[in-house]
Design an enzyme around this catalytic site. Structure first.
Site, short mmCIF file in Angstrom:
data_model
loop_
_atom_site.label_atom_id
_atom_site.label_comp_id
_atom_site.label_asym_id
_atom_site.label_seq_id
_atom_site.Cartn_x
_atom_site.Cartn_y
_atom_site.Cartn_z
N ASP A 292 -0.46 -6.17 8.97
CA ASP A 292 -1.26 -7.23 9.60
C ASP A 292 -0.29 -8.35 9.98
OD1 ASP A 292 -0.65 -8.44 7.21
OD2 ASP A 292 -2.70 -8.90 6.63
N HIS A 293 -0.83 -9.52 10.33
CA HIS A 293 0.03 -10.63 10.73
C HIS A 293 0.96 -11.08 9.60
CE1 HIS A 293 -3.65 -12.08 8.92
NE2 HIS A 293 -3.02 -13.20 8.57
N CYS B 274 1.22 -5.86 4.14
CA CYS B 274 0.34 -7.00 4.37
C CYS B 274 0.87 -8.14 3.51
CB CYS B 274 -1.13 -6.66 4.10
SG CYS B 274 -1.54 -6.24 2.41
N THR C 260 0.09 -9.42 0.38
CA THR C 260 0.36 -9.01 -1.01
C THR C 260 0.60 -7.51 -1.16
OG1 THR C 260 -1.99 -8.65 -1.39
CG2 THR C 260 -1.12 -10.85 -1.92
N GLY C 261 0.16 -6.74 -0.19
CA GLY C 261 0.18 -5.28 -0.30
C GLY C 261 -1.10 -4.74 -0.93
N ILE C 262 -1.90 -5.63 -1.49
CA ILE C 262 -3.09 -5.17 -2.23
C ILE C 262 -4.16 -4.62 -1.28
CG2 ILE C 262 -4.99 -5.91 -3.72
CD1 ILE C 262 -3.02 -8.00 -4.92
N GLY C 263 -4.46 -5.37 -0.24
CA GLY C 263 -5.50 -4.92 0.69
C GLY C 263 -5.14 -3.59 1.35
N MET C 264 -3.91 -3.48 1.79
CA MET C 264 -3.46 -2.23 2.44
C MET C 264 -3.53 -1.06 1.46
SD MET C 264 -2.80 -2.42 5.65
CE MET C 264 -1.96 -3.27 7.02
N HIS D 59 7.13 11.02 -9.72
CA HIS D 59 5.94 11.35 -10.51
C HIS D 59 4.65 11.40 -9.70
CE1 HIS D 59 7.65 10.25 -14.76
NE2 HIS D 59 8.47 11.00 -14.06
N ARG E 281 4.43 19.28 -14.13
CA ARG E 281 3.27 18.64 -14.77
C ARG E 281 2.69 17.53 -13.89
NH1 ARG E 281 7.78 16.40 -16.86
NH2 ARG E 281 7.82 14.19 -17.37
N HIS E 282 3.56 16.94 -13.06
CA HIS E 282 3.09 15.85 -12.21
C HIS E 282 2.16 16.37 -11.11
CE1 HIS E 282 5.76 13.32 -14.39
NE2 HIS E 282 6.80 14.06 -14.05
C1 RB5 Z 1 -4.01 -12.13 4.97
O1 RB5 Z 1 -4.16 -13.50 4.82
C2 RB5 Z 1 -3.97 -11.45 3.60
O2 RB5 Z 1 -5.19 -11.55 2.98
C3 RB5 Z 1 -3.53 -10.01 3.73
O3 RB5 Z 1 -2.29 -9.95 4.36
C4 RB5 Z 1 -3.35 -9.22 2.43
O4 RB5 Z 1 -2.54 -9.92 1.54
C5 RB5 Z 1 -4.58 -8.71 1.82
O5 RB5 Z 1 -4.56 -8.05 0.78
#
Ligand code: RB5
Length: 149
Positions: free
Chosen positions: A11-12, A68, A70-74, A101, A135-136
């Site tokens: 994303d941006h 992205c 944090t990488g969490i959303g992706m 693994h 095993r993995h």
């Molecule tokens: C965008 O502001 C932010 O929410 C996105 O890049 C990402 O971190 C979501 O998990």
């Protein structure tokens, strides 16, 4: 791993690092398919994560890298897809383990969390580390079985 096809998307918030990683991959002789984003205009990360994950899920492109903020959303997006094993990685040990693994086929990095130099090392380790199988594989099969529910 070199000379192979790989997808990138962001994303941006991840665009700058995604473009840097793309340059690294091209330097390594890889064929890179870039699903965007192409500017710093605010966009929704699922749109870009879905575009990449569809290709990895179908097997059309064997591996991908998502960035992205944090990488969490992706990570959340990518792991919804059958056959996609996305790993959010911020250190070199996890980069290696995610391959040995977990046979991760999508690497996710937080562009607002991980600096460029470390991100590059993570990408190199992730590309150069093979899955151990054994095993993995049995454990991954149990994850795949959940997808069939
Ligand atoms: C965008 O502001 C932010 O929410 C996105 O890049 C990402 O971190 C979501 O998990």
């Amino acid at each position: 791993m070199s000379g192979k096809k790989i997808a990138v998307a962001s994303d941006h918030a991840g665009r700058e690092l995604k473009d840097d990683i793309k340059a690294l991959l091209i330097e390594r002789g890889m064929e890179v398919v870039d699903f965007g984003a192409d500017s710093d205009e605010s966009v929704d990360y699922p749109d870009f994560g879905i575009a990449l994950s569809e290709k990895v899920s179908s097997g059309e492109i064997p591996r991908g890298i998502l960035v992205c903020g944090t990488g969490i959303g992706m990570s959340m997006v990518a792991n919804k897809f059958r056959n996609v094993r996305a790993a959010l990685v911020g250190d070199l040990f996890s980069a290696r383990m995610s391959r040995e693994h977990n046979d991760s086929n999508v690497l996710v990095i937080g562009g607002r969390v991980t600096g460029k130099d470390l991100a590059f090392e993570i990408v190199r380790v992730w590309l150069d580390t093979e899955f151990e199988g054994g095993r993995h594989q049995r454990r991954l099969d149990k994850i795949s079985a959940i997808s069939d529910k």
